[in-house]
Design an enzyme around this catalytic site. Structure first.
Site, PDB file in Angstrom:
ATOM      1  N   SER A 148      -3.392  26.621  38.650  1.00  0.00           N
ATOM      2  CA  SER A 148      -4.450  27.551  37.908  1.00  0.00           C
ATOM      3  C   SER A 148      -5.793  26.652  38.154  1.00  0.00           C
ATOM      4  O   SER A 148      -5.991  25.968  38.914  1.00  0.00           O
ATOM      5  CB  SER A 148      -4.217  26.910  36.261  1.00  0.00           C
ATOM      6  OG  SER A 148      -5.249  27.356  35.433  1.00  0.00           O
ATOM      7  N   TYR A 161      -2.344  20.525  29.798  1.00  0.00           N
ATOM      8  CA  TYR A 161      -2.012  21.889  31.008  1.00  0.00           C
ATOM      9  C   TYR A 161      -2.675  21.542  32.191  1.00  0.00           C
ATOM     10  O   TYR A 161      -2.228  21.787  33.028  1.00  0.00           O
ATOM     11  CB  TYR A 161      -2.340  23.160  30.098  1.00  0.00           C
ATOM     12  CG  TYR A 161      -2.253  24.271  30.843  1.00  0.00           C
ATOM     13  CD1 TYR A 161      -1.031  24.831  31.414  1.00  0.00           C
ATOM     14  CD2 TYR A 161      -3.338  24.994  31.305  1.00  0.00           C
ATOM     15  CE1 TYR A 161      -0.893  25.913  32.139  1.00  0.00           C
ATOM     16  CE2 TYR A 161      -3.188  26.229  32.365  1.00  0.00           C
ATOM     17  CZ  TYR A 161      -1.845  26.666  32.598  1.00  0.00           C
ATOM     18  OH  TYR A 161      -1.863  27.581  33.579  1.00  0.00           O
TER      19      TYR A 161
HETATM   20  P1  NDP Z   1       3.893  34.469  30.979  1.00  0.00           P
HETATM   21  O1  NDP Z   1       4.090  33.834  29.637  1.00  0.00           O
HETATM   22  O2  NDP Z   1       4.001  35.736  30.947  1.00  0.00           O
HETATM   23  O3  NDP Z   1       5.274  33.921  31.733  1.00  0.00           O
HETATM   24  C1  NDP Z   1       5.625  32.877  31.834  1.00  0.00           C
HETATM   25  C2  NDP Z   1       6.945  32.660  32.294  1.00  0.00           C
HETATM   26  O4  NDP Z   1       7.461  31.363  32.370  1.00  0.00           O
HETATM   27  C3  NDP Z   1       8.126  33.308  31.783  1.00  0.00           C
HETATM   28  O5  NDP Z   1       8.667  34.044  32.394  1.00  0.00           O
HETATM   29  C4  NDP Z   1       8.826  32.371  30.700  1.00  0.00           C
HETATM   30  O6  NDP Z   1      10.121  32.721  30.704  1.00  0.00           O
HETATM   31  C5  NDP Z   1       8.896  31.260  31.901  1.00  0.00           C
HETATM   32  N1  NDP Z   1       9.080  30.009  31.260  1.00  0.00           N
HETATM   33  C6  NDP Z   1       8.236  29.150  30.026  1.00  0.00           C
HETATM   34  N2  NDP Z   1       8.834  28.283  29.626  1.00  0.00           N
HETATM   35  C7  NDP Z   1      10.082  28.193  30.404  1.00  0.00           C
HETATM   36  C8  NDP Z   1      10.951  27.104  30.229  1.00  0.00           C
HETATM   37  N3  NDP Z   1      10.892  26.120  29.438  1.00  0.00           N
HETATM   38  N4  NDP Z   1      11.977  27.323  31.249  1.00  0.00           N
HETATM   39  C9  NDP Z   1      12.190  28.293  32.179  1.00  0.00           C
HETATM   40  N5  NDP Z   1      11.103  29.235  31.933  1.00  0.00           N
HETATM   41  C10 NDP Z   1      10.057  29.210  31.181  1.00  0.00           C
HETATM   42  O7  NDP Z   1       2.786  33.921  31.743  1.00  0.00           O
HETATM   43  P2  NDP Z   1       2.122  34.046  33.176  1.00  0.00           P
HETATM   44  O8  NDP Z   1       2.876  34.964  33.935  1.00  0.00           O
HETATM   45  O9  NDP Z   1       0.559  34.326  33.047  1.00  0.00           O
HETATM   46  O10 NDP Z   1       2.529  32.458  33.621  1.00  0.00           O
HETATM   47  C11 NDP Z   1       2.962  32.293  35.101  1.00  0.00           C
HETATM   48  C12 NDP Z   1       2.229  30.912  35.692  1.00  0.00           C
HETATM   49  O11 NDP Z   1       1.042  31.440  35.797  1.00  0.00           O
HETATM   50  C13 NDP Z   1       2.329  29.871  34.908  1.00  0.00           C
HETATM   51  O12 NDP Z   1       2.540  28.950  35.649  1.00  0.00           O
HETATM   52  C14 NDP Z   1       0.922  29.752  34.198  1.00  0.00           C
HETATM   53  O13 NDP Z   1       0.527  28.466  34.108  1.00  0.00           O
HETATM   54  C15 NDP Z   1       0.189  30.446  35.454  1.00  0.00           C
HETATM   55  N6  NDP Z   1      -1.283  30.885  35.199  1.00  0.00           N
HETATM   56  C16 NDP Z   1      -1.416  32.063  34.454  1.00  0.00           C
HETATM   57  C17 NDP Z   1      -2.636  32.304  34.000  1.00  0.00           C
HETATM   58  C18 NDP Z   1      -2.998  33.283  33.252  1.00  0.00           C
HETATM   59  O14 NDP Z   1      -4.055  33.700  32.789  1.00  0.00           O
HETATM   60  N7  NDP Z   1      -2.045  34.341  32.639  1.00  0.00           N
HETATM   61  C19 NDP Z   1      -3.896  31.647  34.378  1.00  0.00           C
HETATM   62  C20 NDP Z   1      -3.703  30.681  35.568  1.00  0.00           C
HETATM   63  C21 NDP Z   1      -2.176  30.209  35.619  1.00  0.00           C
HETATM   64  P3  NDP Z   1      11.026  32.593  29.329  1.00  0.00           P
HETATM   65  O15 NDP Z   1      10.235  32.759  28.018  1.00  0.00           O
HETATM   66  O16 NDP Z   1      12.077  33.662  29.559  1.00  0.00           O
HETATM   67  O17 NDP Z   1      11.606  31.200  29.379  1.00  0.00           O
END
Ligand code: NDP
Length: 270
Positions: A148, A161
């Site tokens: 991030s 985070y």
């Molecule tokens: P989403 O919330 O849309 O997706 C997050 C994903 O992580 C989901 O598929 C969720 O699946 C999975 N996840 C969460 N907790 C767990 C767990 N304990 N075990 C397995 N899977 C898990 O967010 P994003 O797509 O935005 O996030 C993806 C990445 O991008 C993250 O690392 C985030 O930190 C990073 N990011 C996002 C930004 C943004 O603005 N969106 C900015 C900077 C970085 P499920 O709930 O099915 O487990």
């Protein structure tokens, strides 16, 4: 545009947002994909989208798993290699801003929030890499982690985070140095604000997310909009491809220019 026809790719957090777009893109470009997340229903939606994009059912493996649990991280790697016989790319994308029920992770929040956030965004990556590296050495494969811009730009309310993502950036450097001699590359993508379920997963209502876009994104992001998941997916695919064969240990920022922007001077000083 790079193809991944003989490649096997694991994408964590593939049930939503950036991970879902990445899974669909790899499937479209010919890869066998192992898609993981906790929600089976959402993983099935990803599988449907991947097939619509040109993937085939026999090249898609669903693994319902929680990356904060070591038995699950081991199972993700084991089941993938068992089905496809090899591993070429590990995309460590699963992540989140805080423990569910704690809407903003201020520094004074309980340490259990820190433990969960660090486990999800950082420790789980170490666990997955430990299991994946022996397989990646065999294929001269690579790792792409989703970090991030918060890893180097503190934003109040997300301390745990951002500390976890800063660790992830340094893990990237450490792994790149350690694994380079074995022909294994490691890189991070550092997104800015991307339109996903990220805020909603922390309990932030849709209207508040919309307000944030209008009040903060539009005036501060040079491209004047949030990013779309596919714009991060294409960056991940580039780093994972042979087109990036001399790139390792890097943090590629994809943020619409957010980090290079400087607040405007007050008009009386112009
Ligand atoms: P989403 O919330 O849309 O997706 C997050 C994903 O992580 C989901 O598929 C969720 O699946 C999975 N996840 C969460 N907790 C767990 C767990 N304990 N075990 C397995 N899977 C898990 O967010 P994003 O797509 O935005 O996030 C993806 C990445 O991008 C993250 O690392 C985030 O930190 C990073 N990011 C996002 C930004 C943004 O603005 N969106 C900015 C900077 C970085 P499920 O709930 O099915 O487990």
């Amino acid at each position: 545009m790079a193809r991944f026809d003989e490649k096997v790719v694991i994408i964590t957090g593939a049930s939503s947002g950036i991970g879902q777009a990445t899974a669909v893109l790899f499937a479209k470009r010919g890869a066998s994909i192992a898609i993981t997340g906790r929600s089976e229903k959402n993983l099935q939606a990803t599988r449907d989208l991947a097939i619509k994009a040109g993937g085939t059912d026999d090249k898609i493996l669903l693994i319902v798993a929680d990356v904060t649990k070591e038995e699950d991280t081991k199972r993700i790697i084991d089941e993938t290699v068992k089905k496809f016989g090899q591993l070429d790319v590990l995309v460590n994308n699963a992540g989140g801003g805080t423990l569910e029920g704690f809407n903003d992770s201020h520094f004074n929040q309980p340490l259990k929030v820190y433990d969960y956030v660090n486990n999800l965004n950082m420790r789980s990556v170490i666990a997955l890499c430990q299991e994946a590296i022996p397989h990646l050495k065999k294929t001269k494969g690579n790792i792409v982690n989703v970090s991030s811009i918060g890893s180097s730009r503190p934003m109040p309310g997300y301390t745990y985070y951002q500390v976890a993502k800063a660790s992830l950036d340094h893990l990237n450097r450490c792994l790149a140095v350690a694994l380079g001699p074995e022909g294994v590359r490691v890189n991070n993508v550092n997104p800015g604000i991307i339109r996903t379920n990220f805020n909603q997963a922390m309990g932030v209502p849709d209207e508040t997310v919309k307000k944030l876009e209008d009040a903060w994104v539009k005036p501060n992001v040079p491209l004047r909009r949030p990013g779309e998941p596919i714009e991060i997916a294409t960056t991940i695919a580039f780093l994972a491809s042979d087109e990036a064969s001399y790139i390792t240990g890097q943090m590629i920022i994809a943020d619409g220019g957010t980090c290079i922007n400087t607040p405007p001077l007050p008009s009386e000083q112009l």
